[in-house]
Design an enzyme around this catalytic site. Structure first.
Site: not given
Length: 406
Positions: A21, A135, A187, A215, A243, A246, A275-276, A361
Site C-alpha cells: 500500500r 459474531s 463497508s 457506515h 463513528t 465518516k 486515553t486522552t 482487506t
C-alpha cells in the site's frame, strides 16, 4: 536473526503480490470538497472518489464554525483523560446529542470508531460472566479485536445467515449470557444486515445485540440515526456503535445504550480510562454536524441522487460493480496488480483518486475500487469518472457485463 532483512523480505513479498500500500499525499481544499491537491512528487489537482466523508460535512460551514469557536473558547487539547481533567462541556453536549440521535438514555464517546468497538466489546464480553459472543463472519477488524481481547467464547456465524445464527444460538443454554455482534452496512460489499430478524432471534434466545452503524449514521433514517432508525428498530438494539469520522465528517467513535451499560463501559474499559480525551474543538464540530443532519435531509437526498447516477453510468457501459442497497459502490477488478495499476493511472492521467482495495482487506480474487459518491460531486465529475473507467477497462482488457444482463 537479521531483523531488517526480515522486514524487507515481508515488504518485498507484499510488493510482488500487488498488495503493498502506498499513501497518496493529499491536501483537501477547504470548502471545496471533493477537490484536493496531490503532493509528493508531481503536484496536481484531483477529485476524491473514495472518501468516507460521505456527505462532505468535514467542510460544512456549521462544522468549521463550531470548531473555530471551540478553539477560541478552550484552546487545542482536552488536557488529559476524561477521568482526570479531560471532560469538557463540549464532550457532555456531544454525548447528549448522540443519545438523542439514537433514542437511548446515554452515550459514551471514544477517540475513534476502532477504539469504541475494541473497548466496548472487550469490556462487555470480558466482564459479563460466561458470556459468549456470536459474531458475523464479515465484522470489522475492530470488532474482531475487541472480541479477542475479551477472551470470551466466540462463535462465528455465516455472514447475514439467519439460519446459521439460529443454529448457534439454539446450541447454547437459554440462560447463558449471549451477545450478537454485527454491522448494519458492511463497508466493502455495501450489503445490509437483516436487523429486525436478528433482533427477533435475540429476543427468542435471550441475547443482547451490538450493532455497528459506522457506515450508516448520518446517511440513513429521517434524522441520520442509521439503518436501525430507518427501519424503526433502535429501541430493540442493546448497543448502537457509531463513528464521528465518516458521514459526520470529523473524528471519534461512540456507543449509545442504557445509562447503566454506558456507565459500566466508562468504569471498566481500559481503552476509555487511559486515553486522552478528544479535543473540545473536535467534539464541538461533531455535535454541530449531528445537529445539522438531524434537521436537514437535503444532504441525504442529494447523496442518493449522486449514487444512482454513478450506478447508472457504470451499468450503461457494463462495468461490473456489486449491486447493493447502500451508498457504497464496489467496482470489481479481481486482480491486485491491475487494481493498483488502474488506481495509479486514474490519479496520474485523469486527476481521479480512488484507492485500490486489495487483500487482506478483501479476499484474494475480489480486488476492487471502492467508490463513494457524495452530494458534492457534480454531473461533470460523474461523467469524467465514468469515461476514465471505460477507457481503462478497455486498456486492461477487463470483462464487462452483458448489457442484457443488467
Amino acid at each position: 536473526m537479521d531483523y531488517q532483512a526480515f522486514f524487507k523480505d515481508a515488504l518485498d513479498t507484499l510488493r510482488d503480490q500487488g498488495n503493498y500500500r502506498v499513501f497518496a499525499e493529499l491536501e483537501r481544499h477547504c470548502g471545496a470538497f471533493p477537490r484536493a491537491t496531490a503532493r509528493g512528487g508531481q503536484t496536481a489537482d484531483v477529485t476524491i472518489w473514495c472518501s468516507n466523508d460521505y456527505l462532505g460535512m468535514g467542510q460544512h460551514p456549521k462544522v468549521l464554525g463550531a470548531m473555530h469557536g471551540a478553539l477560541d473558547r478552550c484552546g487545542a487539547g482536552a488536557g488529559g483523560t476524561r477521568n482526570i481533567s479531560g471532560t469538557t462541556h463540549d464532550h457532555v453536549q456531544l454525548e447528549r446529542e448522540l443519545a438523542d440521535l439514537h433514542g437511548k438514555a446515554a452515550a459514551l464517546i471514544f477517540t475513534s470508531g476502532y477504539v469504541s468497538n475494541w473497548a466496548a466489546l472487550g469490556t462487555l464480553a470480558g466482564r459479563i460472566p460466561d458470556c459468549v459472543v456470536l459474531s458475523d463472519a464479515l465484522n470489522h477488524a475492530s470488532m474482531i479485536e475487541g472480541i479477542r481481547h475479551s477472551k470470551a467464547e466466540r462463535m462465528i456465524w455465516k455472514h447475514n445467515d439467519l439460519d446459521d445464527l439460529e443454529t448457534k444460538l439454539a446450541s447454547l443454554p437459554h440462560d447463558r449470557p449471549k451477545l450478537i455482534a454485527f454491522e448494519s452496512v458492511y463497508s466493502m460489499d455495501g450489503d445490509i444486515a437483516p436487523i429486525a430478524e436478528i433482533c427477533d432471534l435475540a429476543d427468542k434466545y435471550n441475547a443482547m445485540t451490538y450493532l455497528d452503524e459506522v457506515h450508516a449514521v448520518g446517511l440513513y433514517g429521517p434524522r441520520g440515526g442509521g439503518i436501525a432508525e430507518q427501519e424503526g428498530l433502535m429501541d430493540r438494539i442493546t448497543v448502537i456503535e457509531g463513528t464521528l469520522g465518516k458521514a459526520f465528517g470529523v473524528m471519534g467513535g461512540y456507543i449509545a445504550a442504557s445509562v447503566e451499560l454506558c456507565d459500566f463501559v466508562r468504569s471498566f474499559a481500559s481503552g476509555f480510562i487511559f486515553t486522552t480525551a478528544l479535543p473540545p474543538a473536535v467534539a464541538a464540530g461533531a455535535a454541530a454536524s449531528i445537529r445539522h443532519l438531524k434537521q436537514s435531509g437535503a444532504e441525504r437526498a442529494r447523496h442518493r441522487t449522486t449514487v444512482a447516477k454513478v450506478r447508472a453510468g457504470l451499468e450503461a457501459l457494463g462495468i461490473p460493480h456489486v449491486d447493493n442497497p447502500s451508498h457504497i459502490i464496489p467496482v470489481m477488478v479481481g486482480d491486485p496488480v491491475k487494481c493498483k495499476y488502474i488506481s495509479d493511472v486514474l490519479l496520474r492521467d485523469h486527476g481521479i483518486y480512488i484507492q485500490p482495495i486489495n487483500y487482506p482487506t478483501v479476499p484474494k480474487g475480489t480486488e476492487r475500487l471502492r467508490i463513494t459518491p457524495s452530494p458534492v460531486h457534480s454531473q461533470t465529475d460523474i461523467d469524467h469518472l465514468i469515461a476514465a473507467l471505460a477507457a481503462l477497462w478497455e486498456q486492461c482488457q477487463l470483462a464487462r457485463l452483458p448489457l442484457a444482463a443488467q
